[in-house]
Scaffold this active site. Structure first.
Site, PDB file in Angstrom:
ATOM      1  N   PRO A  13       0.823  -1.215   0.000  1.00 22.35           N
ATOM      2  CA  PRO A  13       0.000   0.000   0.000  1.00 22.35           C
ATOM      3  C   PRO A  13       0.854   1.262   0.000  1.00 22.35           C
ATOM      4  CG  PRO A  13      -0.109  -1.128   2.139  1.00 22.35           C
ATOM      5  CD  PRO A  13       0.711  -1.994   1.238  1.00 22.35           C
ATOM      6  N   ASP A  14       0.347   2.335  -0.603  1.00 28.04           N
ATOM      7  CA  ASP A  14       1.055   3.619  -0.519  1.00 28.04           C
ATOM      8  C   ASP A  14       0.631   4.314   0.778  1.00 28.04           C
ATOM      9  OD1 ASP A  14      -1.452   4.615  -1.049  1.00 28.04           O
ATOM     10  OD2 ASP A  14      -0.992   5.441  -3.009  1.00 28.04           O
ATOM     11  N   PHE A  15       0.989   5.579   0.938  1.00 23.78           N
ATOM     12  CA  PHE A  15       0.599   6.326   2.135  1.00 23.78           C
ATOM     13  C   PHE A  15      -0.810   6.888   2.001  1.00 23.78           C
ATOM     14  CE2 PHE A  15       4.848   8.025   4.072  1.00 23.78           C
ATOM     15  CZ  PHE A  15       5.011   6.815   4.705  1.00 23.78           C
ATOM     16  N   ARG A  16      -0.990   7.634   0.894  1.00 23.17           N
ATOM     17  CA  ARG A  16      -2.100   8.591   0.888  1.00 23.17           C
ATOM     18  C   ARG A  16      -3.296   8.220   0.036  1.00 23.17           C
ATOM     19  NH1 ARG A  16       2.714  11.010   1.345  1.00 23.17           N
ATOM     20  NH2 ARG A  16       3.006  12.358   3.154  1.00 23.17           N
ATOM     21  N   ASN A  89      10.909   5.103  -2.434  1.00 20.78           N
ATOM     22  CA  ASN A  89      10.454   3.822  -1.894  1.00 20.78           C
ATOM     23  C   ASN A  89      11.543   3.131  -1.084  1.00 20.78           C
ATOM     24  OD1 ASN A  89       8.106   4.395  -3.086  1.00 20.78           O
ATOM     25  ND2 ASN A  89       8.328   2.964  -4.797  1.00 20.78           N
ATOM     26  N   ASP A  91      11.120  -0.202  -0.342  1.00 24.34           N
ATOM     27  CA  ASP A  91      10.799  -1.632  -0.492  1.00 24.34           C
ATOM     28  C   ASP A  91      11.866  -2.435  -1.229  1.00 24.34           C
ATOM     29  OD1 ASP A  91      10.387  -0.928  -3.208  1.00 24.34           O
ATOM     30  OD2 ASP A  91       8.246  -0.623  -2.892  1.00 24.34           O
ATOM     31  N   HIS A 108      15.037   7.940   0.534  1.00 23.61           N
ATOM     32  CA  HIS A 108      14.606   7.802   1.930  1.00 23.61           C
ATOM     33  C   HIS A 108      15.163   6.528   2.557  1.00 23.61           C
ATOM     34  CE1 HIS A 108      10.931  10.587   0.955  1.00 23.61           C
ATOM     35  NE2 HIS A 108      12.074  11.230   0.977  1.00 23.61           N
TER      36      HIS A 108
HETATM   37  P1  CNA Z   1       2.006   8.711  -1.336  1.00 19.81           P
HETATM   38  O1  CNA Z   1       1.993  10.029  -0.678  1.00 19.81           O
HETATM   39  O2  CNA Z   1       1.207   7.633  -0.720  1.00 19.81           O
HETATM   40  O3  CNA Z   1       1.494   8.954  -2.837  1.00 19.81           O
HETATM   41  C1  CNA Z   1       1.323   7.908  -3.749  1.00 19.81           C
HETATM   42  C2  CNA Z   1       0.839   8.514  -5.051  1.00 19.81           C
HETATM   43  O4  CNA Z   1       0.812   7.473  -6.013  1.00 19.81           O
HETATM   44  C3  CNA Z   1      -0.566   9.114  -4.972  1.00 19.81           C
HETATM   45  O5  CNA Z   1      -0.589  10.343  -5.645  1.00 19.81           O
HETATM   46  C4  CNA Z   1      -1.435   8.072  -5.680  1.00 19.81           C
HETATM   47  O6  CNA Z   1      -2.524   8.653  -6.360  1.00 19.81           O
HETATM   48  C5  CNA Z   1      -0.455   7.491  -6.664  1.00 19.81           C
HETATM   49  N1  CNA Z   1      -0.717   6.093  -7.006  1.00 19.81           N
HETATM   50  C6  CNA Z   1      -1.044   5.071  -6.188  1.00 19.81           C
HETATM   51  N2  CNA Z   1      -1.156   3.926  -6.890  1.00 19.81           N
HETATM   52  C7  CNA Z   1      -0.901   4.245  -8.177  1.00 19.81           C
HETATM   53  C8  CNA Z   1      -0.880   3.521  -9.382  1.00 19.81           C
HETATM   54  N3  CNA Z   1      -1.104   2.208  -9.417  1.00 19.81           N
HETATM   55  N4  CNA Z   1      -0.595   4.177 -10.527  1.00 19.81           N
HETATM   56  C9  CNA Z   1      -0.358   5.501 -10.525  1.00 19.81           C
HETATM   57  N5  CNA Z   1      -0.363   6.257  -9.421  1.00 19.81           N
HETATM   58  C10 CNA Z   1      -0.626   5.631  -8.260  1.00 19.81           C
HETATM   59  O7  CNA Z   1       3.484   8.162  -1.533  1.00 19.81           O
HETATM   60  P2  CNA Z   1       4.808   8.976  -1.919  1.00 19.81           P
HETATM   61  O8  CNA Z   1       5.767   7.999  -2.425  1.00 19.81           O
HETATM   62  O9  CNA Z   1       4.510  10.174  -2.726  1.00 19.81           O
HETATM   63  O10 CNA Z   1       5.263   9.500  -0.484  1.00 19.81           O
HETATM   64  C11 CNA Z   1       6.542   9.416  -0.052  1.00 19.81           C
HETATM   65  C12 CNA Z   1       6.710   8.459   1.129  1.00 19.81           C
HETATM   66  C13 CNA Z   1       5.908   7.213   0.976  1.00 19.81           C
HETATM   67  C14 CNA Z   1       8.107   7.989   1.189  1.00 19.81           C
HETATM   68  O11 CNA Z   1       8.728   8.491   2.320  1.00 19.81           O
HETATM   69  C15 CNA Z   1       8.080   6.463   1.211  1.00 19.81           C
HETATM   70  O12 CNA Z   1       9.038   5.928   2.063  1.00 19.81           O
HETATM   71  C16 CNA Z   1       6.722   6.126   1.648  1.00 19.81           C
HETATM   72  N6  CNA Z   1       6.165   4.812   1.279  1.00 19.81           N
HETATM   73  C17 CNA Z   1       6.885   3.922   0.555  1.00 19.81           C
HETATM   74  C18 CNA Z   1       6.336   2.695   0.211  1.00 19.81           C
HETATM   75  C19 CNA Z   1       7.155   1.714  -0.583  1.00 19.81           C
HETATM   76  O13 CNA Z   1       8.365   1.652  -0.413  1.00 19.81           O
HETATM   77  N7  CNA Z   1       6.529   0.938  -1.467  1.00 19.81           N
HETATM   78  C20 CNA Z   1       5.032   2.387   0.606  1.00 19.81           C
HETATM   79  C21 CNA Z   1       4.316   3.343   1.365  1.00 19.81           C
HETATM   80  C22 CNA Z   1       4.898   4.544   1.688  1.00 19.81           C
END
Ligand code: CNA
Length: 335
Positions: A13-16, A89, A91, A108
């Site tokens: 999952p993402d954050f937001r 990321n 991950d 990060h």
């Molecule tokens: P965020 O703030 O959660 O934003 C994610 C963005 O991606 C949003 O604008 C969504 O609309 C968009 N999104 C989600 N799924 C898709 C998709 N399938 N296709 C296109 N767009 C999509 O996350 P950010 O990365 O902007 O924020 C930075 C943080 C999140 C960092 O410090 C990370 O460490 C942290 N994070 C990382 C992971 C990971 O490593 N996979 C997971 C969750 C959070």
């Protein structure tokens, strides 16, 4: 520049994202406020919420696999047009995809290594994995730490709110100055200083945002960032949708779709074999240039389409495709 949105199709999952993002499920982590999950002061007092997430996301190389978008970075690297992947990321999927470590900047940090928050001594992955599997918070066993009550916690080398970014992030900022095309993928551009990097490229550098939603626009008034301007005559382009789909469309315009699929399928086969043999992933699978050349080129299709009026993102894709056949600093300069 990549964010959590490129890994959501891997199951992380993402954050937001509303409903599915980590911040939407804070109840599970029992947090006073969502960002506490990654706040160093909160972690020192109460590491349990972060450890709940850590157990889920720990990259043992089996649970989560690189996506088509991660393989797209590999494709750009194979084609010799990738300057760098700056990823937020943690991950490690960029590394698991087989990208050269020099091509990656983990802005990060990452889950790849972990150390004691006090004595900073690195811990053995096997030792840590055992504790995560048992649902324990890992505590430092070094002599000077283990006598304390409680002993200091082990934390992965990821940057929490309130901590400095890794040196490599600052060392490689210089890359932005020589970029000829900036791709921004799957990020809300809500975290600085990362978000402000979109304005570090030359004013002549086209920028494409691949995201579910429009973000990082000038009107959002991000601190230190001038932001995107998605107007008709602007250098900025918004490619809305699921990033794996929009990247596939983009790659089709480059005439590289079959090569992307080859990279993706070869990687999946390798991971299948490794998991079956229950060994740790080590080297990138060997896709030779001969193998890539053996894939029938779809460039012809791009050429046949060239008399159509293409939107500017398509033009950029076509230019990028040509770039691989000519020296770097070539056609994109002329845009
Ligand atoms: P965020 O703030 O959660 O934003 C994610 C963005 O991606 C949003 O604008 C969504 O609309 C968009 N999104 C989600 N799924 C898709 C998709 N399938 N296709 C296109 N767009 C999509 O996350 P950010 O990365 O902007 O924020 C930075 C943080 C999140 C960092 O410090 C990370 O460490 C942290 N994070 C990382 C992971 C990971 O490593 N996979 C997971 C969750 C959070």
């Amino acid at each position: 520049m990549a964010g959590a949105g490129i890994s959501t199709s891997a199951g992380i999952p993402d954050f937001r994202s509303p409903g599915t993002g980590l911040y939407a499920s804070v109840a599970k982590y029992e947090l006073p406020y969502p960002e506490a999950l990654f706040d160093i002061r909160f972690f020192r007092k109460n590491p349990r919420p972060f450890y709940t997430l850590y157990e889920e996301l720990y990259p043992d190389g089996r649970k989560y696999r690189p996506t088509l978008t991660h393989c797209f970075f590999r494709l750009l690297e194979e084609k010799g047009v990738l300057l760098r992947v700056f990823t937020q990321n943690i991950d490690t999927l960029e590394t698991l995809s087989g990208l050269d470590s020099d091509s990656i900047v983990e802005a990060h940090g990452s889950f790849a290594k972990a150390r004691c928050v006090e004595c900073k001594k690195l811990v053995e992955p096997a030792w840590l994995e055992k504790r995560l599997k048992n649902g324990q918070v890992a505590r430092c066993e070094q002599q000077e730490c283990s006598s304390k009550n409680p002993a200091p916690t082990v934390k992965p080398d990821i940057t929490f709110f309130g901590e400095n970014l890794p040196d490599r992030f600052f060392e490689r900022l210089i890359d932005f100055r020589s970029a000829e095309l900036l791709l921004v993928l799957g990020t809300s551009l809500a975290v600085n200083p990362f978000a402000s990097l979109i304005d570090k490229v030359p004013l002549t550098c086209p920028r494409i945002l691949f995201n579910l939603e429009r973000v990082g626009e000038a009107r959002d008034n991000y601190f230190g960032s001038e932001g995107f301007v998605f107007e008709d005559d602007s250098r900025d382009i918004f490619y809305p949708g699921h990033v794996d789909d929009t990247i596939r469309t983009f790659v089709q315009k480059c005439g590289w779709e079959r090569q992307l699929d080859t990279i993706y399928n070869t990687l999946q086969d390798r991971l299948d074999k490794e998991h079956a043999a229950d060994v740790q992933p080590d080297a990138k699978e060997d896709i030779t240039n001969d193998q890539l050349d053996a894939v029938p080129s779809e460039k012809k299709q791009t050429e046949t389409n060239s008399d159509k009026v293409l939107p500017s993102a398509d033009n950029l894709a076509a230019q990028l495709a040509k770039t691989s056949l000519e020296p770097m600093h070539g056609p994109l300069k002329k845009l």
